[in-house]
Design a protein around this motif. Structure first.
Motif, PDB file in Angstrom:
ATOM      1  N   LYS A   5       0.777  -0.877   0.201  1.00 21.31           N
ATOM      2  CA  LYS A   5       0.250   0.088  -0.224  1.00 21.31           C
ATOM      3  C   LYS A   5       0.965   1.341  -0.281  1.00 21.31           C
ATOM      4  N   TYR A   6       0.567   2.310  -0.691  1.00 20.66           N
ATOM      5  CA  TYR A   6       1.113   3.463  -1.121  1.00 20.66           C
ATOM      6  C   TYR A   6       0.625   4.536  -0.229  1.00 20.66           C
ATOM      7  N   PHE A   7       1.633   5.511   0.647  1.00 20.25           N
ATOM      8  CA  PHE A   7       0.767   6.185   1.065  1.00 20.25           C
ATOM      9  C   PHE A   7       1.646   7.853   1.390  1.00 20.25           C
ATOM     10  N   VAL A   8       1.344   8.196   2.160  1.00 19.00           N
ATOM     11  CA  VAL A   8       2.034   9.202   2.352  1.00 19.00           C
ATOM     12  C   VAL A   8       2.138  10.060   2.732  1.00 19.00           C
ATOM     13  N   TYR A   9       3.339  10.400   3.521  1.00 26.19           N
ATOM     14  CA  TYR A   9       3.733  10.961   5.640  1.00 26.19           C
ATOM     15  C   TYR A   9       4.348  12.346   4.850  1.00 26.19           C
ATOM     16  N   THR A  10       3.893  13.577   5.806  1.00 22.32           N
ATOM     17  CA  THR A  10       4.013  14.779   5.143  1.00 22.32           C
ATOM     18  C   THR A  10       5.458  14.946   6.939  1.00 22.32           C
ATOM     19  N   GLN A  11       6.054  15.556   6.105  1.00 25.54           N
ATOM     20  CA  GLN A  11       6.825  16.168   7.278  1.00 25.54           C
ATOM     21  C   GLN A  11       7.848  17.873   6.856  1.00 25.54           C
ATOM     22  N   LYS A  12       7.435  18.327   8.509  1.00 31.19           N
ATOM     23  CA  LYS A  12       8.120  19.841   8.383  1.00 31.19           C
ATOM     24  C   LYS A  12       8.648  19.849   9.019  1.00 31.19           C
ATOM     25  N   TYR A  13       9.769  20.894   7.861  1.00 26.11           N
ATOM     26  CA  TYR A  13      10.773  21.064   8.281  1.00 26.11           C
ATOM     27  C   TYR A  13      11.079  23.265   8.833  1.00 26.11           C
TER      28      TYR A  13
ATOM     29  N   ASN B  95       5.507  13.088  -5.521  1.00 25.04           N
ATOM     30  CA  ASN B  95       5.162  11.956  -4.675  1.00 25.04           C
ATOM     31  C   ASN B  95       5.005  10.563  -6.458  1.00 25.04           C
ATOM     32  N   ARG B  96       5.672  11.404  -7.668  1.00 31.64           N
ATOM     33  CA  ARG B  96       5.430   9.836  -8.260  1.00 31.64           C
ATOM     34  C   ARG B  96       6.386  10.320  -9.929  1.00 31.64           C
ATOM     35  N   THR B  97       7.095   9.388  -9.622  1.00 31.82           N
ATOM     36  CA  THR B  97       8.291   9.300 -10.802  1.00 31.82           C
ATOM     37  C   THR B  97       8.098   8.648 -11.538  1.00 31.82           C
ATOM     38  N   PRO B  98       8.087   9.821 -12.825  1.00 32.98           N
ATOM     39  CA  PRO B  98       7.266   8.550 -14.280  1.00 32.98           C
ATOM     40  C   PRO B  98       8.940   7.916 -14.176  1.00 32.98           C
ATOM     41  N   LEU B  99       7.992   6.690 -15.421  1.00 34.38           N
ATOM     42  CA  LEU B  99       8.553   5.684 -16.082  1.00 34.38           C
ATOM     43  C   LEU B  99       9.042   5.611 -17.564  1.00 34.38           C
ATOM     44  N   PRO B 100       9.438   5.314 -18.629  1.00 32.59           N
ATOM     45  CA  PRO B 100      10.775   6.103 -18.110  1.00 32.59           C
ATOM     46  C   PRO B 100      11.062   7.727 -18.161  1.00 32.59           C
TER      47      PRO B 100
END
Lengths: 229, 385
Positions: free
Chosen positions: A83-91, B256-261
């Motif tokens: 499962k893909y997800f996104v975690y947000t980090q704050k700087y 959040n997404r790198t295309p290939l190629p």
């Protein structure tokens, strides 16, 4: 008008005359009022930050993020479910909001066997893992090479076809992870070193997330520090 | 010490007086297309700057607005597609002309005395043009731009491994990360990065152009050493390409997404393939050493002749560089890169070819040394005339 001959009145005549007294009586409160008005500005003369020490080691502001649900256990039932997800980090940053958000995409994977979690870095953050071995591993999808977002590829043949022609040895012919930018290939299930670099220029395995399991949720708490988001 | 300093100044003055930036002193060779490369380069550069300034009217340098403003320029602004196309293709023309001109100068030995300074400026021009190019293509804020910027700005981070070995400074500074921060304007690509790239992209061209105008003003040379016909042909070519092959837009940047190629601009492709092959520290060091070698070639090559066959070693080095540029570009277009197979092969070929070239150079010099004594009487005869 007193100084027309270049001599101030007070030096000409040491005695305080009526005019001088009235002038002083009027001036003192006026000056006092001005000083009272301007005194808050005096604090600008005192630096409120420490002087910049050129030879100090560079300190990077530690980024922080809120815990995120990476997946539920129901979503990771069979081996190689992911499962893909996104975690947000704050700087901390000098921006109008006071921080800069950078997202760290991640992937939670169910492995076929239990392996030791690569969590040696967790203790330095002040947390203690609930367990040291698990079938679920959570990687940051930021490639440790040059920062692209790599993919979880369910079929190793797809790695061979699309990621530069690498053919994994027989014992690793299962789901792998591959980076589109410079074609680094990782093995998420390597028991000694999860995320071992099989091919490509990456200098190390991908960074991992520290997670806990709360009920049926995989709760991601921290990401291994280092690298540019 | 003062003597060395005086010699250096004398050297610099002499080379500066013979500085030739755009082949403007080679008036008599204009019929040869290879000597048209200089004026073409200058012409394409001017076109790029002018069309770039036109683009600035509509371009919006923010992560949210950049891609939309490019869409607007391409589709809504009257003749916007033409301005954008001309800007892109004229910039490609600049890079192409610099590269071809550098190869011409290399293979014809034009970097030798008194052309050292011209060569160094030409080579520095290539580096600056490539920097201007990569900072330029981030501005579109599409996928290619975003990931190119991210990978390029992660490369200096690995310099930390090197600077960590310097006694005092290394413990206190992460020099590589500091370089990356300087360009990123923070820990990740964001609005600050875009602003900085915008400034660099515009600044490099503008500052150099002002310097060149000062140069032309002081030397009173003709700016564009080129007749009207090629100018018309190149202008028509730019317009036609912009119409037939509109400058591409790509997809909007998605962090959040790198295309290939994923590919870079054409002149970075060989370098990109090289980065796939090497450990990340060498991804930065290799090009650095290459630039250093390029800048120092006039002083490294001590051979007498100007013709390629009179200096075999450096001739082979040039051929090898050209071959690798073409092969790596082809490999990346076919998306082939197997770490276990190709880098050892490349290393082997390089070693063997360079050793053979070295042997050739030695043998050539021995032969020269043998033949020179016999040819020695010739000047005496010439003096008798």
């Amino acid at each position: 008008m007193y100084a027309r001959d270049g001599v101030l009145p007070m030096t000409r005549d040491r005695t305080l005359d009526r005019r001088g007294f009235l002038r002083a009586a009027a001036t003192l409160p006026l000056v006092g009022g001005l000083v009272a008005f301007a005194s808050p500005l005096l604090r600008f003369l005192k630096p409120n930050v420490e002087p910049f020490d050129v030879l100090q080691p560079t300190r990077h502001d530690p980024p922080a993020g809120e815990p995120v649900v990476a997946a539920t256990l129901a979503e990771l039932q069979k081996p190689w479910d992911f499962k893909y997800f996104v975690y947000t980090q704050k700087y901390p940053q000098y921006t109008p909001e006071g921080f800069l958000s950078a997202s760290v995409p991640g992937v939670a994977i169910r492995l076929p066997t239990k392996i030791r979690m690569p969590w040696d870095w967790v203790r330095a953050t002040g947390e203690t893992p609930q367990f040291t071995e698990s079938e679920i591993i959570v990687f940051s999808r930021i490639c440790p090479h040059l920062g692209c977002i790599y993919n979880f590829v369910g079929d190793w043949r797809e790695i061979t076809a699309g990621y530069g022609g690498y053919v994994p040895p027989r014992e690793r012919q299962h789901a792998l992870m591959g980076c589109p930018c410079h074609l680094s290939i990782y093995d998420p299930a390597d028991p000694e070193q999860p995320g071992r670099v099989l091919s490509g220029p990456a200098p190390r395995p991908p960074r991992t997330f520290f997670y806990t399991i709360e009920g049926d949720r995989v709760l991601v708490r921290r990401v291994e520090p280092g690298g540019i988001a | 010490m003062a003597r060395v300093w005086d010699n250096l100044r004398e050297w610099y003055r002499d080379r500066r007086s013979r500085l030739d930036l755009f082949d403007e002193t080679m008036v008599t060779r204009q019929a040869n297309p290879f000597y048209l490369l200089g004026p073409m380069l200058y012409y394409f550069w001017l076109v790029t700057v002018v069309s770039g300034i036109l683009l600035m009217f509509w371009y919006e340098p923010t992560p949210e607005g950049a891609y939309n403003s490019i869409l607007h320029i391409q589709h809504a602004v009257p003749l916007g597609w033409l301005i954008r196309g001309v800007h892109k293709y004229a910039a490609d023309g600049v890079i192409l002309c610099i590269i071809l001109r550098i190869y011409r100068m290399y293979f014809l030995g034009e970097y030798k005395r008194p052309g050292e300074l011209s060569w160094m400026w030409g080579f520095a021009g290539l580096v600056l043009a490539m920097i201007s190019g990569i900072t330029g293509y981030l501005l579109i804020w599409n996928q290619r731009a975003f990931w190119a910027a991210k990978t390029v700005l992660t490369v200096p981070v690995y310099f930390d491994e090197l600077t960590a070995k310097i006694p005092v400074i290394g413990e206190r500074f992460n020099v590589g990360s500091m370089i990356a921060y300087l360009f990123l304007g923070g820990p990740a690509i964001g609005a600050a990065t875009l602003t900085r790239f915008y400034a660099l992209h515009f600044g490099i061209s503008l500052v150099l152009l002002i310097l060149i105008e000062v140069f032309y003003y002081r030397t009173r040379r003709q700016r564009l050493n080129m007749s009207l016909f090629p100018i018309l042909v190149f202008s028509a070519m730019l317009v036609y390409i912009s119409w037939a092959l509109p400058a591409e837009l790509g997809r909007r940047a998605d962090p959040n997404r790198t295309p290939l190629p994923i590919l870079s601009d054409w002149y970075f492709l060989a370098l990109y393939q090289y980065v796939k092959y090497t450990p990340p520290l060498w991804a930065g060091l290799g090009p650095g050493l290459l630039i250093g070698f390029g800048m120092l070639v006039p002083f490294l090559d001590r051979s007498k002749g100007r013709r390629p066959l009179e200096r075999p070693f450096f001739f082979v080095v040039g051929l090898l560089a050209l071959a690798y540029f073409l092969i790596f570009t082809a490999l990346i277009l076919f998306n082939i890169a197997v770490i276990e197979r190709e880098p050892p092969l490349v290393l082997l070929v390089t070693t063997v070819v360079l050793s053979l070239a070295f042997v050739w150079e030695i043998r050539y010099r021995r032969r020269q040394a043998r033949t020179v004594p016999q040819a020695a009487p010739a000047p005496a005869r010439a003096a008798a005339h």
